[in-house]
Design an enzyme around this catalytic site. Structure first.
Site, PDB file in Angstrom:
ATOM      1  N   TYR A 216     -10.998  -5.411 -22.565  1.00 52.85           N
ATOM      2  CA  TYR A 216     -11.589  -6.660 -22.090  1.00 52.85           C
ATOM      3  C   TYR A 216     -12.896  -6.501 -21.311  1.00 52.85           C
ATOM      4  O   TYR A 216     -12.973  -5.721 -20.367  1.00 52.85           O
ATOM      5  CB  TYR A 216     -10.582  -7.395 -21.179  1.00 52.85           C
ATOM      6  N   LYS A 225     -21.303  -3.682 -16.368  1.00 52.16           N
ATOM      7  CA  LYS A 225     -21.003  -3.376 -14.970  1.00 52.16           C
ATOM      8  C   LYS A 225     -21.056  -1.866 -14.732  1.00 52.16           C
ATOM      9  O   LYS A 225     -21.488  -1.407 -13.687  1.00 52.16           O
ATOM     10  CB  LYS A 225     -19.620  -3.916 -14.603  1.00 52.16           C
TER      11      LYS A 225
HETATM   12  C1  OXD Z   1     -19.207 -10.597 -14.930  1.00 53.46           C
HETATM   13  C2  OXD Z   1     -18.569 -10.407 -13.616  1.00 53.46           C
HETATM   14  O1  OXD Z   1     -18.513 -10.518 -15.954  1.00 53.46           O
HETATM   15  O2  OXD Z   1     -19.306 -10.362 -12.615  1.00 53.46           O
HETATM   16  O3  OXD Z   1     -20.420 -10.800 -14.957  1.00 53.46           O
HETATM   17  O4  OXD Z   1     -17.328 -10.294 -13.536  1.00 53.46           O
HETATM   18 MN    MN Z   2     -21.384 -10.541 -13.053  1.00 56.63          MN
END
Ligand code: OXD
Ligand code: MN
Length: 603
Positions: A216, A225
């Protein structure tokens, strides 16, 4: 282990774009020896490849094609119900020492973690295809741009990476053949999507990421991220730039004066909405355009200003609550060529979610694949359901989005979701005070990460889950950037979410946020009045352009802009406690900044 991702067998001409780079080849070979896939698929990012992968993903039930009439070129994916959000508790920063990762990250020793992951990955891709996804983060001709390779056994990840990054040959070209070229190694395997074997591990010193056990979003699209923020922030500190959890928008006045601002809000706090804002009718002639909705990489330009690029190529936005009222530009963007995850499927092959315009359908299949009607107790779409959409779908995409040097930033805006205490907007007194404002940001938690929702937590610069090293050292890095800028952006804080005593939002938000943005731009242009308070510069009601604003009384406005000493007493105490947790790296300059606030309230 049940094979969740059976191998696919591409015909000649698909999946065979093997790059020549010896380092990449050796690494893929090493991972293949460990994971024992049935075959290796080398992605080139072409249309032909994508069309073939989409066919396979449908055949395997990984995606469902939506109605070509309702949502052309669009698909729905359902993740395992145990796997619907980022897992901060299983996200590790594996620096050589615990001190480098700092007190806000989960640390694990690199040697032991590699050993554990290698154990989990041994034979993990048997009967599966190992996809090699080359990608770049950043515009192709930017000096900030980074090359990454993600190995994955998930077709959904490949399809998503093609939307979210510039993927394929462009990356192989950018890498070149030099042995010294910097590139990120990312390995992802679904394993058996078991929360007990779910780990998202970062090795900043090796520029490497290994993610197992999830399928996911932020856990598995390693570009986002993991690389652009966690590894990115580590590299940024070493190399003298900033990798931030910020949207970037352009705002142009009717006279043609244009500014760019970058804004850091925690996950699911409206970054995408703000980045695509449509000004209210009274602001006729004003235009807002999007550079990015989630991540900003910023460097110091030769003219002493801060310049930002969006490293991504698409948006991975939260769906519930999106409507033509809240964000018409996002809605237009996701009308076609969109990969949806965990929304409901209607009987006519369209998608539905809570908060969408119009009445709910009489029947749908919910995000778990079960029958759903408006009488159902369960939500039709998961609160963290998402769209992945190419940024070129955005009707207000900024024309300079591909500019390698980036766009000059006039203002940095911090903001969180706070029911009380924090006024609608205030401006920092100077750079150091602005860094303090960002460092003391707090927000009520949302569904973007697993865990309780609605609890206030400190989230410096919205980077708490995304900083790849010690938070105190990160704040020190911010402090050091300021003096290197001869023309630094002004720093502000906003709170769209303040509530009255009855729990009702005081500010309408969305398009009306333009009124706050306009005041921010006025301040950047040396105009725009304000009152200097203990926490910074706050506009008086007459300093905001409120013409045409509906549903906010004078009393409500006063409340929105108020600073209540008794609430701030608690706030300042909370800041103190939080700063203590960031020791031993907590910068003295920010402790001193806090003392100044205490004194200002005492006077
Ligand atoms: C994103 C988050 O998916 O910050 O951008 O969770
Ligand atoms: Mn984000």
């Amino acid at each position: 282990m049940k094979n969740l991702a059976p191998a696919v067998s591409p015909p000649g001409g698909i999946g065979d774009s093997k790059p020549a780079h010896p380092g990449v080849l050796a690494w893929v070979q090493e991972v293949a020896c460990l994971t024992e896939p049935e075959n290796i698929f080398w992605c080139d990012g072409s249309e032909k490849e994508n069309a073939w992968l989409l066919e396979q993903a449908q055949r395997l039930g990984v995606v469902t094609k939506l109605s070509e009439e309702k949502k052309p070129g669009s698909y729905l994916h359902r993740s395992n119900p145990n796997d619907v959000a980022r897992v901060e508790q299983f996200t590790l920063i594996c620096t050589p020492t615990k001190e480098e990762a700092g007190p806000t990250n989960n640390w694990a020793a690199p040697g032991e973690t590699y050993a554990k992951l290698h154990g989990l990955l041994a034979g993990a891709m048997r009967g599966r295809t190992l996809f090699v996804v080359p990608y770049i983060m950043g515009p192709p001709d930017s000096s900030l741009t980074k090359v990454g390779f993600e190995i994955t056994d998930s077709i959904y990840v490949v399809l998503s990476m093609r939307i979210m990054t510039r993927m394929g040959s462009v990356a192989v070209k950018r890498l070149g053949s030099g042995a010294k070229a910097e590139w990120n190694r990312g390995v992802h395997s679904l394993l058996d999507v078991n929360p007990e074997r779910r780990l998202i591990c970062h090795f900043p010193q090796d520029n490497a990421i290994i993610s197992v056990g999830s399928g996911y979003g932020g856990n598995v699209l390693l570009s986002k991220k993991c690389l652009a923020l966690r590894i990115g922030s580590y590299l940024a500190r070493k190399q003298g730039w900033l990798a931030e959890h910020m949207l970037i928008l352009g705002v142009e006045s009717p006279e043609g004066r244009k500014h760019y601002v970058a804004a850091a809000f925690p996950s699911a706090c409206g970054k995408t909405n703000f980045a695509m804002l449509i000004p209210p009718p009274h602001f006729h002639g004003w235009k807002v355009t999007t550079i990015g909705d989630d991540i900003a990489w910023m460097q110091i330009g030769q003219d002493g200003r801060l310049y930002a690029v969006n490293p991504e190529n698409g948006y991975f936005g939260v769906v519930p609550g999106s409507s033509y009222k809240s964000n018409p530009n996002a809605m237009k963007s996701i009308e076609h060529d969109t990969l949806y995850t965990n929304v409901a499927l209607t009987d006519d092959g369209d998608v539905w979610w809570e908060g969408k315009d119009g009445a709910p359908p009489a029947h749908a299949i919910d995000w778990k694949g079960n029958d759903w009607t408006p009488a159902s107790k369960e939500k039709a779409a998961h609160p963290n359901s998402r769209f992945a959409v190419p940024m070129r779908n955005n009707p207000v995409l900024d024309p300079d989005v591909e500019k390698g040097e980036g766009v000059p930033i006039s203002a940095i805006i911090f903001g969180g979701r706070r029911s009380d205490t924090v006024p609608l907007v205030f401006g920092a007194l100077n750079w150091t005070h602005g860094v303090f404002v960002g460092a003391t940001m707090a927000s009520e938690t949302t569904a973007a990460a697993t865990g309780a929702v609605g609890q206030v937590r400190r989230d410096p610069m919205a980077m708490l889950p995304f900083c790849g090293y010690s938070m105190g050292a990160y704040l020190q890095h911010w402090l050091e950037i300021g003096p290197r800028l001869s023309n630094p952006p002004l720093i502000f804080n906003v709170n769209w979410f303040r509530k009255d005593a009855g729990g009702k939002f005081l500010w309408p938000g969305f398009g009306d946020n333009m009124r706050v943005l306009k005041w921010i731009i006025d301040r950047c242009e040396g105009k725009g009045g304000a009152e200097e308070t203990s926490i910074g510069y706050i506009p008086r009601p007459e300093d905001l352009d409120l013409e045409g604003l509906q549903g906010v009384s004078k009393e409500q406005l006063k409340e929105l802009l108020s600073v209540k000493p008794e609430q701030w007493k608690t706030e300042i105490e909370g800041q103190k406690k939080f700063f203590e947790t960031l020791q031993p790296d907590m910068p003295g300059a920010l402790l001193a900044e806090r003392e100044k606030v205490v004194k200002r309230f005492a006077n």
